[in-house]
Enzyme design. Structure first.
Site, PDB file in Angstrom:
ATOM      1  N   ASP A 166      11.508  -8.830 -11.416  1.00 28.29           N
ATOM      2  CA  ASP A 166      10.424  -8.713 -10.592  1.00 28.29           C
ATOM      3  C   ASP A 166       9.763 -10.243 -10.763  1.00 28.29           C
ATOM      4  OD1 ASP A 166      10.489  -5.989 -10.435  1.00 28.29           O
ATOM      5  OD2 ASP A 166       9.190  -5.624 -11.844  1.00 28.29           O
TER       6      ASP A 166
ATOM      7  N   ARG B  41      14.677  -9.101  -3.171  1.00 26.56           N
ATOM      8  CA  ARG B  41      13.493  -8.184  -2.751  1.00 26.56           C
ATOM      9  C   ARG B  41      12.479  -8.914  -2.064  1.00 26.56           C
ATOM     10  NH1 ARG B  41      10.738  -5.903  -7.668  1.00 26.56           N
ATOM     11  NH2 ARG B  41      12.585  -4.476  -7.797  1.00 26.56           N
TER      12      ARG B  41
HETATM   13  C1  LIG Z   1       9.702  -1.688  -4.346  1.00 27.06           C
HETATM   14  C2  LIG Z   1       8.698  -2.613  -4.664  1.00 27.06           C
HETATM   15  C3  LIG Z   1       8.734  -3.516  -5.527  1.00 27.06           C
HETATM   16  C4  LIG Z   1       7.664  -4.773  -5.648  1.00 27.06           C
HETATM   17  N1  LIG Z   1       7.988  -5.544  -6.665  1.00 27.06           N
HETATM   18  C5  LIG Z   1       7.151  -6.392  -6.629  1.00 27.06           C
HETATM   19  C6  LIG Z   1       6.885  -7.724  -7.436  1.00 27.06           C
HETATM   20  O1  LIG Z   1       8.166  -7.898  -8.130  1.00 27.06           O
HETATM   21  N2  LIG Z   1       6.125  -8.751  -7.533  1.00 27.06           N
HETATM   22  C7  LIG Z   1       5.105  -8.472  -6.821  1.00 27.06           C
HETATM   23  O2  LIG Z   1       3.987  -9.372  -6.758  1.00 27.06           O
HETATM   24  N3  LIG Z   1       4.683  -7.534  -6.066  1.00 27.06           N
HETATM   25  C8  LIG Z   1       5.817  -6.537  -5.919  1.00 27.06           C
HETATM   26  N4  LIG Z   1       5.255  -5.338  -4.910  1.00 27.06           N
HETATM   27  C9  LIG Z   1       4.129  -5.078  -4.584  1.00 27.06           C
HETATM   28  C10 LIG Z   1       3.881  -5.914  -3.117  1.00 27.06           C
HETATM   29  O3  LIG Z   1       3.954  -6.986  -3.319  1.00 27.06           O
HETATM   30  C11 LIG Z   1       2.538  -5.431  -2.490  1.00 27.06           C
HETATM   31  O4  LIG Z   1       1.575  -5.741  -3.532  1.00 27.06           O
HETATM   32  C12 LIG Z   1       2.483  -4.089  -2.082  1.00 27.06           C
HETATM   33  O5  LIG Z   1       3.892  -3.478  -1.834  1.00 27.06           O
HETATM   34  C13 LIG Z   1       1.521  -3.765  -1.006  1.00 27.06           C
HETATM   35  O6  LIG Z   1       1.952  -4.391   0.105  1.00 27.06           O
HETATM   36  P1  LIG Z   1       2.675  -3.759   1.210  1.00 27.06           P
HETATM   37  O7  LIG Z   1       3.723  -4.708   1.926  1.00 27.06           O
HETATM   38  O8  LIG Z   1       3.075  -2.174   1.191  1.00 27.06           O
HETATM   39  O9  LIG Z   1       1.390  -3.957   2.576  1.00 27.06           O
HETATM   40  P2  LIG Z   1       0.131  -3.599   2.451  1.00 27.06           P
HETATM   41  O10 LIG Z   1      -0.548  -3.948   3.712  1.00 27.06           O
HETATM   42  O11 LIG Z   1      -0.593  -3.922   1.256  1.00 27.06           O
HETATM   43  O12 LIG Z   1       0.139  -1.858   2.860  1.00 27.06           O
HETATM   44  C14 LIG Z   1       0.495  -1.521   4.113  1.00 27.06           C
HETATM   45  C15 LIG Z   1       0.183  -0.022   3.816  1.00 27.06           C
HETATM   46  O13 LIG Z   1       0.971   0.744   2.810  1.00 27.06           O
HETATM   47  C16 LIG Z   1      -0.057   1.817   1.989  1.00 27.06           C
HETATM   48  N5  LIG Z   1      -0.092   1.398   0.786  1.00 27.06           N
HETATM   49  C17 LIG Z   1       0.108  -0.031   0.374  1.00 27.06           C
HETATM   50  N6  LIG Z   1      -0.223  -0.228  -1.048  1.00 27.06           N
HETATM   51  C18 LIG Z   1      -0.919   1.215  -1.432  1.00 27.06           C
HETATM   52  C19 LIG Z   1      -1.124   1.652  -2.401  1.00 27.06           C
HETATM   53  N7  LIG Z   1      -1.185   0.890  -3.818  1.00 27.06           N
HETATM   54  N8  LIG Z   1      -1.685   3.033  -2.586  1.00 27.06           N
HETATM   55  C20 LIG Z   1      -1.580   3.776  -1.514  1.00 27.06           C
HETATM   56  N9  LIG Z   1      -1.250   3.228  -0.253  1.00 27.06           N
HETATM   57  C21 LIG Z   1      -0.720   2.068  -0.307  1.00 27.06           C
HETATM   58  C22 LIG Z   1      -1.322   1.946   2.866  1.00 27.06           C
HETATM   59  O14 LIG Z   1      -1.089   2.761   3.824  1.00 27.06           O
HETATM   60  C23 LIG Z   1      -1.174   0.464   3.409  1.00 27.06           C
HETATM   61  O15 LIG Z   1      -2.009   0.710   4.625  1.00 27.06           O
HETATM   62  C24 LIG Z   1       6.522  -4.571  -5.005  1.00 27.06           C
HETATM   63  C25 LIG Z   1       6.434  -3.406  -3.842  1.00 27.06           C
HETATM   64  C26 LIG Z   1       7.425  -2.712  -3.599  1.00 27.06           C
HETATM   65  C27 LIG Z   1       7.293  -1.803  -2.500  1.00 27.06           C
END
Ligand SMILES: Cc1cc2nc3c(=O)[nH]c(=O)nc-3n(C[C@H](O)[C@H](O)[C@H](O)COP(=O)(O)OP(=O)(O)OC[C@H]3O[C@@H](n4cnc5c(N)ncnc54)[C@H](O)[C@@H]3O)c2cc1C
Length: 305
Positions: A133, A183
Site C-alpha cells: 500500500d 494499483r
Molecule cells: C482496492 C483499493 C486499495 C486502495 N489502496 C490505497 C493505498 O494503498 N493508498 C491510498 O492512499 N489509498 C488507497 N485507496 C483509497 C483511494 O486512494 C481512495 O481514497 C478511495 O478509493 C476513494 O476514491 P475513489 O476513486 O473511489 O473516488 P471517490 O470520488 O472518492 O468516490 C467515488 C464514489 O465511490 C463511493 N465511495 C468512495 N469512497 C467511499 C466510502 N468511503 N464510503 C462509501 N462510498 C464511497 C461514492 O459513491 C463516491 O461518490 C485504495 C482504494 C481501493 C479501492
C-alpha cells in the site's frame, strides 16, 4: 482524496475522546463492520470465501500502521504469515496488501525490507503475491526504495500509486520497468499542496493520465482501484486496446452492487478486505472520503438504525 470537510473529519477523529466514541460504543463498532471484515483472521476467511464464491478475487489487509517498537513490527509480520497460510489452506483466490510502516518502515527500514522479502518468498510458495500500500507522502521515497529492492529479487511484489501526488508520473518511470503489479488509486491521506493536487478535477485528470500510461504498459499487471464511475468508464475504454492482465479493485463495503455487476460483465474484480483490531485509522479515512458515512453512525447512536 480528502476534501476540506474530510480534513476537518480527520482532525476531529484524531482526538482521543472521539476515538473512544467510535471504538468503545456499539454504533461505532457497527459502522466499522460496514468496512472491516471483523477482528480476526477467521472473520476475514469467511468474507474472502464468500467473495471468491461470488467471482471476486480478494486482497487481505491485516489492519495496522506506524508501529512504535520492534515487537509490534514482528507481530504484524507473523500476522501476515498466518494470512498467507490461511490462503494456502483454504485455497483462496487472494493475495495480501501490507503497509510498510506496519513492518517497521520509519523506525527500522532494514527490518521492513527484510520482512517484505520474507513475505514475498512465502507468498511465492503459496502461489500468490504481495501488494505494498502507499501511505503518507513522508514515506513515499522509502516505500519505493524497499519495493524496488524486493521486487527485483522476488518478482511477485506490487505497489500502489496515488494520482493526487504530483510526483507519481515520474515515479512510474522507475516502477514500470520492474515488471511488477501496480494499483492505481487517488490517494487517501490529507497532503499539503506542495506535494499533492488539492482540486478534485486535477486529481481525476491525473488519474486518467496515469491510467493511460499504465494501460499502455503491457509488462505491468494493472489494477484500477476506484469506485468513481467516470474513472472506471475511462479505464474500461482504455482497456479495449490492452492485451495484458488488468483488474478493477474496490474496497469491502463500498459499492458492492457495482462490484457484482462488473463481475457479471466478465471483468476481473478484486475486493480489498481489511480485518483486525486496529481498524480505527482505516475507518477514519473511509469517513473522510465520504463524510456522509457519519450519518450511519449518528442514526445508530440515536437508536434509529
Ligand atoms: C482496492 C483499493 C486499495 C486502495 N489502496 C490505497 C493505498 O494503498 N493508498 C491510498 O492512499 N489509498 C488507497 N485507496 C483509497 C483511494 O486512494 C481512495 O481514497 C478511495 O478509493 C476513494 O476514491 P475513489 O476513486 O473511489 O473516488 P471517490 O470520488 O472518492 O468516490 C467515488 C464514489 O465511490 C463511493 N465511495 C468512495 N469512497 C467511499 C466510502 N468511503 N464510503 C462509501 N462510498 C464511497 C461514492 O459513491 C463516491 O461518490 C485504495 C482504494 C481501493 C479501492
Amino acid at each position: 482524496m480528502v476534501s476540506a470537510l474530510g480534513r476537518a473529519v480527520l482532525a476531529i477523529t484524531d482526538r482521543s475522546a472521539v476515538r473512544s466514541l467510535f471504538t468503545k460504543t456499539a454504533p461505532g463498532r457497527a459502522l466499522s463492520t460496514r468496512f472491516v471484515a471483523g477482528e480476526t483472521l477467521d472473520h476475514a476467511a469467511a468474507i474472502a470465501t464468500e467473495l471468491n464464491d461470488g467471482g471476486a478475487r480478494v486482497s487481505l489487509d491485516h489492519l495496522g500502521e506506524h508501529v512504535s517498537d520492534v515487537g509490534q513490527a514482528k507481530r504484524a509480520f507473523d500476522d501476515y504469515l498466518e494470512a498467507l497460510d490461511l490462503i494456502d489452506q483454504h485455497g483462496l483466490d487472494a493475495n495480501i496488501s501490507i503497509k510498510l510502516t506496519q513492518l517497521g518502515l520509519g523506525m527500522d527500514d532494514d527490518m521492513a525490507q527484510m520482512s517484505l522479502d520474507q513475505l514475498a518468498l512465502r507468498a511465492a510458495e503459496v502461489g500468490t503475491s504481495v501488494t505494498v500500500d502507499m501511505e503518507e507522502s513522508a514515506h513515499t521515497e522509502a516505500t519505493l526504495d524497499v519495493y524496488e529492492a524486493v521486487q527485483r529479487k522476488r518478482g511477485n511484489v506490487g505497489i500502489a500509486v496515488q494520482s493526487y501526488l504530483r510526483r507519481t508520473r515520474d515515479d512510474l518511470d522507475r516502477i514500470i520497468p520492474l515488471d511488477g503489479h501496480v494499483r492505481l488509486c487517488k490517494g487517501a491521506y490529507a497532503e499539503p499542496e506542495s506535494v499533492a493536487y488539492q482540486d478534485d478535477d486535477e486529481v481525476d485528470a491525473s488519474f486518467d493520465r496515469l491510467a493511460a500510461m499504465l494501460m499502455g504498459s503491457e509488462n505491468v499487471r494493472l489494477a484500477i482501484a476506484s469506485h468513481d464511475d467516470a474513472r472506471l468508464a475511462n479505464a474500461r475504454r482504455l482497456a479495449t486496446s490492452r492485451k495484458a492482465y488488468h483488474e478493477y479493485q474496490m474496497l469491502y463495503g463500498v459499492r458492492a452492487p457495482l462490484q457484482r455487476q462488473m463481475i457479471a460483465e466478465g471483468l476481473n474484480v478484486r475486493v480489498y478486505v481489511p480485518y483486525g483490531s486496529a481498524w480505527y485509522p482505516y475507518l477514519t479515512r473511509r469517513i473522510a472520503e465520504r463524510p456522509a458515512n457519519l450519518w450511519f453512525f449518528l442514526r445508530a447512536a440515536a437508536g434509529r438504525s
